[in-house]
Scaffold this motif. Structure first.
Motif, PDB file in Angstrom:
ATOM      1  N   LYS A 151     -12.448  -3.691  -3.891  1.00  8.11           N
ATOM      2  CA  LYS A 151     -12.558  -3.007  -5.179  1.00  8.11           C
ATOM      3  C   LYS A 151     -11.608  -1.816  -5.257  1.00  8.11           C
ATOM      4  O   LYS A 151     -10.943  -1.593  -6.273  1.00  8.11           O
ATOM      5  CB  LYS A 151     -14.001  -2.538  -5.399  1.00  8.11           C
ATOM      6  CG  LYS A 151     -14.988  -3.668  -5.654  1.00  8.11           C
ATOM      7  CD  LYS A 151     -16.397  -3.108  -5.845  1.00  8.11           C
ATOM      8  CE  LYS A 151     -17.398  -4.244  -6.082  1.00  8.11           C
ATOM      9  NZ  LYS A 151     -18.787  -3.729  -6.223  1.00  8.11           N
ATOM     10  N   ILE A 152     -11.554  -1.054  -4.170  1.00 14.71           N
ATOM     11  CA  ILE A 152     -10.702   0.143  -4.168  1.00 14.71           C
ATOM     12  C   ILE A 152      -9.231  -0.237  -4.235  1.00 14.71           C
ATOM     13  O   ILE A 152      -8.468   0.296  -5.056  1.00 14.71           O
ATOM     14  CB  ILE A 152     -10.980   0.990  -2.913  1.00 14.71           C
ATOM     15  CG1 ILE A 152     -12.392   1.575  -2.966  1.00 14.71           C
ATOM     16  CG2 ILE A 152      -9.952   2.116  -2.782  1.00 14.71           C
ATOM     17  CD1 ILE A 152     -12.812   2.300  -1.707  1.00 14.71           C
ATOM     18  N   PHE A 153      -8.817  -1.176  -3.381  1.00  8.72           N
ATOM     19  CA  PHE A 153      -7.400  -1.537  -3.337  1.00  8.72           C
ATOM     20  C   PHE A 153      -6.957  -2.260  -4.608  1.00  8.72           C
ATOM     21  O   PHE A 153      -5.834  -2.058  -5.084  1.00  8.72           O
ATOM     22  CB  PHE A 153      -7.104  -2.388  -2.099  1.00  8.72           C
ATOM     23  CG  PHE A 153      -7.084  -1.596  -0.823  1.00  8.72           C
ATOM     24  CD1 PHE A 153      -6.574  -0.309  -0.788  1.00  8.72           C
ATOM     25  CD2 PHE A 153      -7.571  -2.142   0.360  1.00  8.72           C
ATOM     26  CE1 PHE A 153      -6.548   0.428   0.389  1.00  8.72           C
ATOM     27  CE2 PHE A 153      -7.557  -1.409   1.545  1.00  8.72           C
ATOM     28  CZ  PHE A 153      -7.037  -0.115   1.556  1.00  8.72           C
ATOM     29  N   ASP A 154      -7.822  -3.085  -5.160  1.00  4.07           N
ATOM     30  CA  ASP A 154      -7.468  -3.785  -6.402  1.00  4.07           C
ATOM     31  C   ASP A 154      -7.322  -2.818  -7.568  1.00  4.07           C
ATOM     32  O   ASP A 154      -6.508  -3.027  -8.481  1.00  4.07           O
ATOM     33  CB  ASP A 154      -8.520  -4.843  -6.736  1.00  4.07           C
ATOM     34  CG  ASP A 154      -8.431  -6.054  -5.820  1.00  4.07           C
ATOM     35  OD1 ASP A 154      -7.432  -6.161  -5.083  1.00  4.07           O
ATOM     36  OD2 ASP A 154      -9.373  -6.878  -5.825  1.00  4.07           O
ATOM     37  N   LYS A 155      -8.088  -1.750  -7.540  1.00  3.85           N
ATOM     38  CA  LYS A 155      -8.077  -0.806  -8.652  1.00  3.85           C
ATOM     39  C   LYS A 155      -6.956   0.221  -8.539  1.00  3.85           C
ATOM     40  O   LYS A 155      -6.311   0.561  -9.544  1.00  3.85           O
ATOM     41  CB  LYS A 155      -9.435  -0.090  -8.732  1.00  3.85           C
ATOM     42  CG  LYS A 155      -9.548   0.892  -9.890  1.00  3.85           C
ATOM     43  CD  LYS A 155     -10.941   1.507  -9.953  1.00  3.85           C
ATOM     44  CE  LYS A 155     -11.060   2.462 -11.134  1.00  3.85           C
ATOM     45  NZ  LYS A 155     -12.407   3.077 -11.217  1.00  3.85           N
ATOM     46  N   TRP A 156      -6.706   0.704  -7.331  1.00  6.36           N
ATOM     47  CA  TRP A 156      -5.801   1.834  -7.183  1.00  6.36           C
ATOM     48  C   TRP A 156      -4.449   1.512  -6.553  1.00  6.36           C
ATOM     49  O   TRP A 156      -3.536   2.339  -6.595  1.00  6.36           O
ATOM     50  CB  TRP A 156      -6.478   2.921  -6.343  1.00  6.36           C
ATOM     51  CG  TRP A 156      -7.716   3.472  -6.974  1.00  6.36           C
ATOM     52  CD1 TRP A 156      -9.006   3.207  -6.652  1.00  6.36           C
ATOM     53  CD2 TRP A 156      -7.777   4.372  -8.083  1.00  6.36           C
ATOM     54  NE1 TRP A 156      -9.884   3.877  -7.469  1.00  6.36           N
ATOM     55  CE2 TRP A 156      -9.152   4.619  -8.364  1.00  6.36           C
ATOM     56  CE3 TRP A 156      -6.816   5.013  -8.869  1.00  6.36           C
ATOM     57  CZ2 TRP A 156      -9.573   5.456  -9.378  1.00  6.36           C
ATOM     58  CZ3 TRP A 156      -7.235   5.858  -9.878  1.00  6.36           C
ATOM     59  CH2 TRP A 156      -8.597   6.066 -10.133  1.00  6.36           C
ATOM     60  N   PHE A 157      -4.320   0.361  -5.943  1.00  2.00           N
ATOM     61  CA  PHE A 157      -3.057   0.041  -5.269  1.00  2.00           C
ATOM     62  C   PHE A 157      -2.498  -1.283  -5.778  1.00  2.00           C
ATOM     63  O   PHE A 157      -3.239  -2.249  -5.972  1.00  2.00           O
ATOM     64  CB  PHE A 157      -3.264  -0.045  -3.750  1.00  2.00           C
ATOM     65  CG  PHE A 157      -3.636   1.269  -3.126  1.00  2.00           C
ATOM     66  CD1 PHE A 157      -2.658   2.130  -2.645  1.00  2.00           C
ATOM     67  CD2 PHE A 157      -4.967   1.657  -3.029  1.00  2.00           C
ATOM     68  CE1 PHE A 157      -3.006   3.342  -2.082  1.00  2.00           C
ATOM     69  CE2 PHE A 157      -5.322   2.861  -2.458  1.00  2.00           C
ATOM     70  CZ  PHE A 157      -4.337   3.718  -1.978  1.00  2.00           C
ATOM     71  N   LYS A 158      -1.198  -1.303  -5.961  1.00  2.00           N
ATOM     72  CA  LYS A 158      -0.517  -2.522  -6.396  1.00  2.00           C
ATOM     73  C   LYS A 158       0.382  -3.019  -5.274  1.00  2.00           C
ATOM     74  O   LYS A 158       1.144  -2.252  -4.680  1.00  2.00           O
ATOM     75  CB  LYS A 158       0.323  -2.253  -7.651  1.00  2.00           C
ATOM     76  CG  LYS A 158      -0.501  -1.945  -8.888  1.00  2.00           C
ATOM     77  CD  LYS A 158       0.392  -1.762 -10.104  1.00  2.00           C
ATOM     78  CE  LYS A 158      -0.447  -1.496 -11.348  1.00  2.00           C
ATOM     79  NZ  LYS A 158       0.407  -1.311 -12.563  1.00  2.00           N
ATOM     80  N   LYS A 159       0.272  -4.288  -4.976  1.00  3.58           N
ATOM     81  CA  LYS A 159       1.124  -4.865  -3.947  1.00  3.58           C
ATOM     82  C   LYS A 159       2.572  -4.890  -4.444  1.00  3.58           C
ATOM     83  O   LYS A 159       2.839  -5.114  -5.614  1.00  3.58           O
ATOM     84  CB  LYS A 159       0.670  -6.290  -3.607  1.00  3.58           C
ATOM     85  CG  LYS A 159      -0.691  -6.341  -2.932  1.00  3.58           C
ATOM     86  CD  LYS A 159      -1.050  -7.768  -2.564  1.00  3.58           C
ATOM     87  CE  LYS A 159      -2.401  -7.814  -1.866  1.00  3.58           C
ATOM     88  NZ  LYS A 159      -2.770  -9.204  -1.465  1.00  3.58           N
ATOM     89  N   ASN A 160       3.490  -4.641  -3.525  1.00  8.18           N
ATOM     90  CA  ASN A 160       4.903  -4.709  -3.887  1.00  8.18           C
ATOM     91  C   ASN A 160       5.535  -5.972  -3.309  1.00  8.18           C
ATOM     92  O   ASN A 160       4.871  -6.772  -2.657  1.00  8.18           O
ATOM     93  CB  ASN A 160       5.641  -3.447  -3.419  1.00  8.18           C
ATOM     94  CG  ASN A 160       5.450  -3.217  -1.917  1.00  8.18           C
ATOM     95  OD1 ASN A 160       5.456  -4.171  -1.134  1.00  8.18           O
ATOM     96  ND2 ASN A 160       5.294  -1.953  -1.539  1.00  8.18           N
ATOM     97  N   MET A 161       6.809  -6.133  -3.529  1.00  7.56           N
ATOM     98  CA  MET A 161       7.501  -7.356  -3.114  1.00  7.56           C
ATOM     99  C   MET A 161       7.970  -7.285  -1.659  1.00  7.56           C
ATOM    100  O   MET A 161       8.484  -8.260  -1.127  1.00  7.56           O
ATOM    101  CB  MET A 161       8.713  -7.599  -4.035  1.00  7.56           C
ATOM    102  CG  MET A 161       8.347  -7.756  -5.509  1.00  7.56           C
ATOM    103  SD  MET A 161       7.180  -9.137  -5.762  1.00  7.56           S
ATOM    104  CE  MET A 161       8.249 -10.501  -5.299  1.00  7.56           C
ATOM    105  N   ASP A 162       7.819  -6.133  -1.047  1.00  3.43           N
ATOM    106  CA  ASP A 162       8.312  -5.969   0.326  1.00  3.43           C
ATOM    107  C   ASP A 162       7.304  -6.539   1.310  1.00  3.43           C
ATOM    108  O   ASP A 162       6.265  -5.946   1.553  1.00  3.43           O
ATOM    109  CB  ASP A 162       8.561  -4.482   0.607  1.00  3.43           C
ATOM    110  CG  ASP A 162       9.183  -4.263   1.979  1.00  3.43           C
ATOM    111  OD1 ASP A 162       9.513  -5.271   2.655  1.00  3.43           O
ATOM    112  OD2 ASP A 162       9.336  -3.094   2.369  1.00  3.43           O
TER     113      ASP A 162
END
Length: 382
Positions: A103-114
């Motif tokens: 829940k925390i990572f989905d809400k506050w962090f966006k995965k990048n292409m690296d």
């Protein structure tokens, strides 16, 4: 001529001085006799003073009310505030932490292409998606680390409740593992025979270089540092109340074997922290009772503040003893050790020892002062 009047006055004065001296000698003789009687009956006098001290420090109705109030507060604390949390399986505790992490990572962090894995650099995607690298067991035999399902929590600094904030967070950011000797190893995902990727300890790393890389990256990529700290905190949460638990802080860095053996008997971080919490709340209640009871001090009724403090300390000691005794009886009858108030028991033991010394000190001072007044008696103008 002879001054007969002057001679008569001198004679009368001389007789008066003699009478005065005789009176003083009589007073001294009587006082000496009195002091001798005091010395002869010293044991009886001290016995009477002892009774007087007990009467002066005897708990009255107000004090008894404070005693029961203190006992009730301690009992409420024991069964409502400081119970031991029930341990669960690692699967259950990890599931709750994983759901919270998602829940925390989905809400506050966006995965990048690296997605390029590099030495001393775990990508943000790896930090978010992978497990913590210091949970890796595969490959530990290649470096004689002795890691397995139970021992790894006591042999890796990432699991230490204090050191883990530094080394665990650093391990997550750099995809490394630091053991209890402060040696660090690189961890990479490699395919096993069934082609499933598994984190493996692959080679030696440099601990100081790892830390310097983390400091540099924390400044350039604060989101990676933030994600690693969150990951570390949630991993603590998943392990703390599992049956294996977390080690006592700092002890793993001295002896992981001792730390693991202690944990087998329930002496781990979660339980130690709870015992500390029990002791802290028990002390807070004792301080509260002492402060409120002190407000009822009436100087006219007591010869000193210390004498009144004896009553306060009696209330606190008695309340702690009653609460601890009832708690031990309850835990014994119900066979429910999660209700055991170990911290409160330790506080009660400390109070009994320290309060006993204080009361004895005040009593000694009281007896000395009262006995001195008896020996000195009335003031005389010689």
């Amino acid at each position: 001529m002879i001054d007969y009047d002057a001679l008569r006055k001198k004679k009368e004065q001389a007789f008066s001085d003699v009478d005065t001296s005789i009176n003083k000698l009589n007073i001294i003789a009587k006082e000496s006799g009195r002091v001798a009687d005091v010395a002869k009956n010293a044991h009886l006098i001290i016995g009477d003073l002892d009774v007087k001290f007990k009467q002066a420090t005897k708990l009255n109705d107000i004090d008894i009310a404070f005693l029961f109030f203190a006992v009730s507060l301690q009992c409420v604390r024991q069964y409502c505030l400081t119970l031991f949390k029930k341990k669960t399986s690692h699967v259950e505790s990890a599931k709750d932490a994983y759901n919270k992490e998602t829940k925390i990572f989905d809400k506050w962090f966006k995965k990048n292409m690296d997605d390029t894995h590099r030495i001393y650099y775990a990508t943000l995607n790896e930090i978010i998606s992978n497990g913590v690298p210091y949970d890796a067991l595969f490959g530990s035999n290649d470096f004689n680390l002795g890691l397995n399902g139970n021992s790894h929590r006591f042999r890796t600094l990432g699991h230490d409740p204090i050191l883990g904030w530094i080394f665990g967070t650093s391990n997550i950011m750099t995809s490394t593992l630091t053991d209890w000797k402060f040696f660090t190893y690189h961890v990479e995902k490699v395919p096993k025979i069934n082609k499933i990727l598994m984190p493996k300890i692959v080679q030696n790393a440099d601990t100081s270089l790892m830390l310097s890389k983390v400091i540099e990256r924390s400044q350039s990529e604060p989101e990676a540092f933030a994600a690693s700290v969150i990951k570390q905190a949630l991993h603590y949460e998943s392990d703390e109340f599992s049956k294996v638990g977390l080690p006592i802080p700092m002890l793993s860095a001295i002896s992981p074997d001792v730390t693991q053996n202690l944990a087998k008997y329930g002496i781990d971080f979660a339980n130690s922290f709870n015992i500390g919490k029990q002791a802290m709340f028990a002390n807070l209640i004792n301080i509260l009772i002492a402060e409120i009871h002190g407000l009822f001090f009436n100087q006219s009724g007591y010869s000193s503040w210390n004498l009144y403090q004896v009553k306060t300390r009696k209330i606190i000691s008695y309340s702690n003893i009653i609460a601890s005794a009832s708690n031990v009886a309850y835990a014994t009858i119900t066979h429910d050790l999660s209700k055991l108030d170990i911290g409160g028991f330790l506080v009660a033991l400390h109070r009994v020892i320290t309060d006993k010394k204080f009361i004895e000190s005040v009593k000694e001072e009281f007896l000395e002062k009262e006995f001195y007044n008896i020996v000195i008696g009335d003031n005389y103008n010689f």
